[in-house]
Motif scaffolding. Structure first.
Motif, PDB file in Angstrom:
ATOM      1  N   HIS A  78       0.832  -1.209   0.000  1.00 23.38           N
ATOM      2  CA  HIS A  78       0.000   0.000   0.000  1.00 23.38           C
ATOM      3  C   HIS A  78       0.866   1.259   0.000  1.00 23.38           C
ATOM      4  N   GLU A  79       2.009   1.213   0.657  1.00 22.51           N
ATOM      5  CA  GLU A  79       2.930   2.349   0.610  1.00 22.51           C
ATOM      6  C   GLU A  79       3.502   2.520  -0.791  1.00 22.51           C
ATOM      7  N   ARG A  88       0.862   4.067  -2.966  1.00 25.30           N
ATOM      8  CA  ARG A  88       0.723   5.503  -2.721  1.00 25.30           C
ATOM      9  C   ARG A  88       1.820   6.277  -3.446  1.00 25.30           C
ATOM     10  N   HIS A 109       0.986   6.331  -7.157  1.00 23.00           N
ATOM     11  CA  HIS A 109      -0.135   7.255  -7.406  1.00 23.00           C
ATOM     12  C   HIS A 109       0.361   8.699  -7.486  1.00 23.00           C
ATOM     13  N   PRO A 113      -5.550   6.047  -7.821  1.00 28.79           N
ATOM     14  CA  PRO A 113      -5.229   5.104  -6.748  1.00 28.79           C
ATOM     15  C   PRO A 113      -5.564   3.666  -7.112  1.00 28.79           C
ATOM     16  N   ASP A 139      -9.163   3.710   0.060  1.00 24.17           N
ATOM     17  CA  ASP A 139      -7.826   3.558  -0.508  1.00 24.17           C
ATOM     18  C   ASP A 139      -7.846   3.655  -2.036  1.00 24.17           C
ATOM     19  N   GLU A 144      -4.160   8.594   7.919  1.00 23.75           N
ATOM     20  CA  GLU A 144      -3.942   8.441   6.481  1.00 23.75           C
ATOM     21  C   GLU A 144      -2.675   9.174   6.066  1.00 23.75           C
ATOM     22  N   GLY A 195       0.498   7.216   6.726  1.00 21.82           N
ATOM     23  CA  GLY A 195       0.759   6.047   5.895  1.00 21.82           C
ATOM     24  C   GLY A 195       0.977   4.771   6.678  1.00 21.82           C
TER      25      GLY A 195
END
Length: 453
Positions: free
Chosen positions: A26-27, A30, A33, A40, A104, A244, A247
């Motif tokens: 997920h990091e 991000r 993105h 996302p 997310d 959020e 992170g």
């Protein structure tokens, strides 16, 4: 940030670099993105190194057996990644594929770049710029960046001291009444916010965001206990924003699970289920205290909704996650810990709501033995649930007497609106039209003013 999306090779490089640094998927998503200017949703796919065709095939496999699941091809997935909004059932499928929550994915078109037009430069600035060569522009821009980088004022030692202050507050929060605790938390948050308002190095800014999220969560919880529901809801939103920004996936989950307490006590219960479920999904693959807490919170809310099968399944998941946590040790005197007594409290709430009174009593007795002499409102909540069990089992007088005695034993500062609400639920659990001396006395006790808070 460049508005033109970068080539897939750029995302591949970011994925490889992030993996080498030990970043979560997920990091990495991000970073893709932000850096590559992709949605996302697309960033989640690229962070996993999947092509459109591969992702579509996996979605179709996940959708087998689901009545509302769509049949997905690469073109359709590409449309969703570039702004077309899928149906709710599809959103759920995408969340399962990427092990995340709808927030997310931000499926509606969004950008991290502010859309407001920049303020026009002054006439003096325009005149000055007109006489500057390209080289002068470059040098001026570099000097401005250097000045910005030099304005970081917080050292790692300072942040460590803030961490220590917060840890102390988390320990105090376990047994201190919410009103005085609120003053302490607001003071600490002011100090953190003042530092976060200035430009800091990225690592420091992340830690300040984490501190902000934890402090805002405790402030929201204290406000909820004091009956300030609208303010509590706003502070939970602030806590989620800060989480959020940090992170930190576990913190993001923890804030959601904690925020589920507000709709659990005051409604709507469906929101409590949704928040705790989002927290559990964020914890997937990372067993720990937050995983156990999220599942236990989901079980308790589902039980209140009367969903016995799902509630018991969530409770089993909470027990299993807690057993894994126990091996690594748990912290008892921490508001962000999840020791065994807290698990038993949630287990009691689940079993009481489902009417499994004999099992609930055993859990309540086991939980009460685990609480120290100096503690907060949790033992009182267990006694109120024991009183509800008595009411369900046809002992209204004993139920009201236990609730009344529990309320009167509490420190005045702990007799907050949320405690009064739980005591009134004992009366609500009685058969319709049931009255008697015990009921009248309990009503009279709860009607007495508790003083300013």
């Amino acid at each position: 940030m460049d508005r033109v999306s970068h080539r897939p090779s750029c995302a591949k490089r970011l994925r490889q670099e992030g993996t080498e640094r030990g970043e979560t998927v997920h990091e990495i998503a991000r970073n893709i993105h932000i850096h590559c200017s992709v949605s996302p949703l697309r960033a989640q796919r690229l962070a996993r190194g999947m092509t459109l065709k591969e992702a579509a095939e996996r979605l179709n496999v996940l959708g087998r057996g689901r009545a509302a699941a769509p049949r997905v091809d690469a073109d359709q997935l590409g449309h969703w990644e570039t702004g077309r909004q899928p149906r709710p059932a599809t959103v759920e499928l995408l969340c399962d594929l990427y092990e995340c929550v709808p927030q997310d994915l931000v499926l509606a078109s969004a950008s991290l770049v502010p859309t407001a037009p920049p303020s026009p430069p002054s006439l003096a600035m325009q005149a000055s710029a007109a006489h500057m060569s390209l080289e002068q522009h470059v040098d001026a821009a570099r000097r401005e960046v250097d000045r910005t980088l030099a304005t970081g004022t917080v050292t790692a030692t300072q942040v460590d001291l803030l961490d220590e202050q917060l840890l102390w507050a988390r320990e105090q929060y376990v047994y201190t009444p919410p009103a005085p605790m609120l003053q302490v938390l607001l003071g600490q948050l002011k100090e953190v916010s003042d530092l976060a308002a200035q430009r800091q190095p990225a690592a420091v800014q992340v830690r300040l965001s984490e501190l902000t999220a934890m402090l805002a969560t405790l402030i929201a919880d204290a406000l909820m206990k004091l009956g300030h529901l609208t303010r509590a809801q706003s502070w939970y939103a602030t806590a989620r924003n800060a989480a959020e920004d940090s992170g930190n996936p576990e913190l993001r989950a923890r804030v959601r699970a904690q925020a589920a307490m507000l709709p659990y006590y005051y409604g709507p219960l469906e929101a409590a289920v949704s928040l705790s479920r989002e927290a559990r999904i964020l914890c997937r693959g990372r067993p720990g205290a937050t995983t156990a807490f999220s599942s236990a919170a989901e079980a308790r809310a589902l039980a209140k909704l009367g969903n016995t099968e799902s509630a018991m399944a969530a409770l089993r998941s909470a027990r299993a996650a807690f057993e894994q946590t126990r091996d690594r040790g748990t912290v008892d005197n921490d508001a962000f810990g999840f020791p065994e007594r807290r698990l038993r409290l949630y287990e009691s709430g689940t079993l009481t709501a489902l009417g499994q009174t004999s099992q609930a009593r055993r859990v309540q007795e086991a939980a009460l033995r685990l609480y120290p002499a100096k503690t907060g409102i949790d033992p009182a909540l267990l006694h109120f649930e024991a009183a509800i069990c008595l009411a369900h089992d046809g002992s209204p007088t004993e139920a009201c007497q236990l609730a009344a005695a529990t309320f009167l034993r509490m420190v005045p500062g702990q007799r907050t609106p949320i405690v009064e609400k739980r005591a009134r639920e004992v009366i609500e659990a009685l058969p319709p039209g049931k009255s008697g001396r015990g009921v009248r006395e309990l009503r009279e006790i709860l009607a007495r003013p508790t003083g300013p808070m």
